[in-house]
Design a protein around this motif. Sequence first.
Motif, PDB file in Angstrom:
ATOM      1  N   THR A  89       0.775  -1.292   0.200  1.00 26.72           N
ATOM      2  CA  THR A  89       0.126  -0.212  -0.031  1.00 26.72           C
ATOM      3  C   THR A  89       0.755   1.214   0.090  1.00 26.72           C
ATOM      4  O   THR A  89       0.543   2.183  -0.906  1.00 26.72           O
ATOM      5  CB  THR A  89      -1.042   0.017   1.269  1.00 26.72           C
ATOM      6  N   TYR A  90       2.004   1.236   0.804  1.00 26.33           N
ATOM      7  CA  TYR A  90       2.856   2.443   1.159  1.00 26.33           C
ATOM      8  C   TYR A  90       3.506   2.531  -0.362  1.00 26.33           C
ATOM      9  O   TYR A  90       3.832   3.782  -0.731  1.00 26.33           O
ATOM     10  CB  TYR A  90       3.682   2.474   2.168  1.00 26.33           C
ATOM     11  N   VAL A  91       4.154   1.572  -0.908  1.00 25.27           N
ATOM     12  CA  VAL A  91       4.725   1.535  -2.134  1.00 25.27           C
ATOM     13  C   VAL A  91       3.930   2.165  -3.395  1.00 25.27           C
ATOM     14  O   VAL A  91       4.139   2.964  -3.996  1.00 25.27           O
ATOM     15  CB  VAL A  91       5.247   0.122  -2.696  1.00 25.27           C
ATOM     16  N   ALA A  92       2.667   2.002  -3.358  1.00 28.09           N
ATOM     17  CA  ALA A  92       1.728   2.327  -4.303  1.00 28.09           C
ATOM     18  C   ALA A  92       1.442   3.786  -4.009  1.00 28.09           C
ATOM     19  O   ALA A  92       1.106   4.443  -5.048  1.00 28.09           O
ATOM     20  CB  ALA A  92       0.286   1.303  -4.344  1.00 28.09           C
ATOM     21  N   LEU A  93       1.381   4.295  -2.941  1.00 30.05           N
ATOM     22  CA  LEU A  93       1.259   5.515  -2.459  1.00 30.05           C
ATOM     23  C   LEU A  93       2.304   6.330  -2.799  1.00 30.05           C
ATOM     24  O   LEU A  93       1.971   7.463  -3.439  1.00 30.05           O
ATOM     25  CB  LEU A  93       1.043   5.861  -0.765  1.00 30.05           C
ATOM     26  N   ASN A  94       3.430   5.901  -2.858  1.00 31.37           N
ATOM     27  CA  ASN A  94       4.640   6.778  -3.203  1.00 31.37           C
ATOM     28  C   ASN A  94       4.727   6.642  -4.761  1.00 31.37           C
ATOM     29  O   ASN A  94       5.034   7.514  -5.474  1.00 31.37           O
ATOM     30  CB  ASN A  94       5.914   6.047  -2.881  1.00 31.37           C
ATOM     31  N   LEU A  95       4.413   5.640  -5.371  1.00 31.99           N
ATOM     32  CA  LEU A  95       4.420   5.452  -7.148  1.00 31.99           C
ATOM     33  C   LEU A  95       3.220   6.306  -7.465  1.00 31.99           C
ATOM     34  O   LEU A  95       3.466   6.992  -8.786  1.00 31.99           O
ATOM     35  CB  LEU A  95       4.337   4.105  -7.524  1.00 31.99           C
ATOM     36  N   MET A  96       2.297   6.493  -6.764  1.00 29.34           N
ATOM     37  CA  MET A  96       1.070   7.575  -7.403  1.00 29.34           C
ATOM     38  C   MET A  96       1.474   8.818  -6.795  1.00 29.34           C
ATOM     39  O   MET A  96       0.423   9.452  -6.740  1.00 29.34           O
ATOM     40  CB  MET A  96      -0.296   6.865  -6.719  1.00 29.34           C
ATOM     41  N   ASP A  97       2.546   9.116  -6.373  1.00 25.53           N
ATOM     42  CA  ASP A  97       2.924  10.541  -6.118  1.00 25.53           C
ATOM     43  C   ASP A  97       1.945  11.241  -4.880  1.00 25.53           C
ATOM     44  O   ASP A  97       1.583  12.136  -4.754  1.00 25.53           O
ATOM     45  CB  ASP A  97       2.671  11.625  -7.181  1.00 25.53           C
ATOM     46  N   GLY A  98       1.807  10.261  -3.813  1.00 26.55           N
ATOM     47  CA  GLY A  98       1.328  10.660  -2.575  1.00 26.55           C
ATOM     48  C   GLY A  98      -0.544  10.671  -2.827  1.00 26.55           C
ATOM     49  O   GLY A  98      -0.928  11.031  -1.976  1.00 26.55           O
ATOM     50  N   HIS A  99      -0.775  10.290  -3.805  1.00 24.07           N
ATOM     51  CA  HIS A  99      -2.460  10.338  -4.017  1.00 24.07           C
ATOM     52  C   HIS A  99      -2.918   9.132  -3.112  1.00 24.07           C
ATOM     53  O   HIS A  99      -2.356   8.183  -3.364  1.00 24.07           O
ATOM     54  CB  HIS A  99      -2.839  10.004  -5.521  1.00 24.07           C
ATOM     55  N   GLY A 100      -4.023   9.401  -2.476  1.00 25.46           N
ATOM     56  CA  GLY A 100      -4.611   8.299  -1.581  1.00 25.46           C
ATOM     57  C   GLY A 100      -4.983   7.079  -2.174  1.00 25.46           C
ATOM     58  O   GLY A 100      -5.287   7.397  -3.602  1.00 25.46           O
ATOM     59  N   GLN A 101      -4.501   5.934  -1.420  1.00 25.67           N
ATOM     60  CA  GLN A 101      -4.864   4.797  -1.786  1.00 25.67           C
ATOM     61  C   GLN A 101      -5.739   3.996  -0.882  1.00 25.67           C
ATOM     62  O   GLN A 101      -5.523   4.160   0.355  1.00 25.67           O
ATOM     63  CB  GLN A 101      -3.549   3.975  -2.120  1.00 25.67           C
ATOM     64  N   PRO A 102      -6.651   3.375  -1.389  1.00 22.74           N
ATOM     65  CA  PRO A 102      -7.597   2.309  -0.389  1.00 22.74           C
ATOM     66  C   PRO A 102      -6.463   1.218   0.064  1.00 22.74           C
ATOM     67  O   PRO A 102      -6.290   0.253  -0.560  1.00 22.74           O
ATOM     68  CB  PRO A 102      -8.706   1.786  -1.304  1.00 22.74           C
ATOM     69  N   ALA A 103      -6.318   1.447   1.391  1.00 29.21           N
ATOM     70  CA  ALA A 103      -5.337   0.072   1.856  1.00 29.21           C
ATOM     71  C   ALA A 103      -5.966  -1.117   2.023  1.00 29.21           C
ATOM     72  O   ALA A 103      -5.188  -2.021   1.511  1.00 29.21           O
ATOM     73  CB  ALA A 103      -4.901   0.476   3.449  1.00 29.21           C
ATOM     74  N   LEU A 104      -7.252  -1.190   1.848  1.00 24.53           N
ATOM     75  CA  LEU A 104      -7.713  -2.624   2.027  1.00 24.53           C
ATOM     76  C   LEU A 104      -7.784  -3.423   0.581  1.00 24.53           C
ATOM     77  O   LEU A 104      -8.031  -4.399   0.514  1.00 24.53           O
ATOM     78  CB  LEU A 104      -9.354  -2.414   2.478  1.00 24.53           C
ATOM     79  N   LEU A 105      -7.522  -2.499  -0.541  1.00 30.59           N
ATOM     80  CA  LEU A 105      -7.478  -2.939  -1.731  1.00 30.59           C
ATOM     81  C   LEU A 105      -6.185  -3.820  -1.845  1.00 30.59           C
ATOM     82  O   LEU A 105      -6.099  -4.892  -2.589  1.00 30.59           O
ATOM     83  CB  LEU A 105      -7.069  -1.955  -2.769  1.00 30.59           C
TER      84      LEU A 105
END
Length: 368
Positions: free
Chosen positions: A309-325
């Motif tokens: 989740t945190y990796v995806a958050l950084n790859l998306m330039d800080g855009h919010g990610q649904p952690a449960l995804l």
Amino acid sequence: MTICAFCAFSVQLYSPRRPVVDIAEVFLWLMAVGTILCASYWSAWSAREVAVEQDQLLKDASDEVTSPKGLGVSNVVDISTASAVFFVVIASCFLILLYKLMSSWFLDLLVVLFCIGGVEGLQTCLVALLSRWFKRTGESFIKVPFFGAVSYLTLAVSPFCIAFAVIWAVYRNASFGWIGQDILGIALIITVIQIVRVPNLKVGTVLLSCAFLYDIFWVFVSKSLFHESVMIVVARGDRSGEDGIPMLLKIPRLFDPWGGFSIIGFGDILLPGLLIAFSLRYDCLAKKNLRAGYFLWAMFAYGLGLLITYVALNLMDGHGQPALLYIVPFTLGTFIALGKMRGDLKILWTKGEPERVCPHVGLESNKE
């Protein structure tokens, strides 16, 4: 003296780069994993104490008692599939309410509610911890109006918990306010996981599947309906004038030149934590070691899902990610796959606990 009529100017904007690894996210990961770890062991310890007590009661019982059914614990609530679905529906309604009514006065109301829950959670955790050293005080009770029988230890701890919550509420916007919020939040999550239980894998699957869809819908799909992500707007508290709602854990980005907080919602810890706590209870009752059980692998899967989740958050330039995804497929998928491989899936799915021989029946057979 020469005067230049046309001078060329170049303007460069400096945009500081964020660190590749944010230390705040590392600590949030540790806090989330540690919270589930503590809550799971407490839940498993309580379940084992109940199992021992049931066996003792059955051994000493009369001939009328031949089954452990009905010998439960009153302070534990087992959720059903219907209540799991209903919970997600209520959560969606509450989220819409937050989105529509988000303002300074409504945030103050949330702070009051959070303080009440935080006081209860902190008090429960402290009483459970201190009762090991002050057992006599914890087992001595006094009748208090409107509250009934209350232990002396609870009375001694309550003023501290109330004062802690009040001080946090007053100074919540200070630079150190996040510390009190995290302490109250962690205590509340641990207490809920201790009180509310997933009785079997079927209920856990329904709960996490609904939460999975809930998270995706309100982070991504809601943009097409409300022109902005409802979940992200509520989490950040965009319309309240503060740094977000209190129902989340947060740590300031100390080494980020842009500042701000790294956050994780209570649901991203609490909901998977209910399933992970169930896995440890099953392992304890089935007398499985860590490697042969389900808890270690479910815990590892949760940690890996949160990390991604945190990796995806950084790859998306800080855009919010649904952690449960990311968390739900890893945690739930690992649990179901292991249960299928080991042949325990039917018991996990329906009963949720291993077969136990009734000691009372065993004693009667020996007498015959």
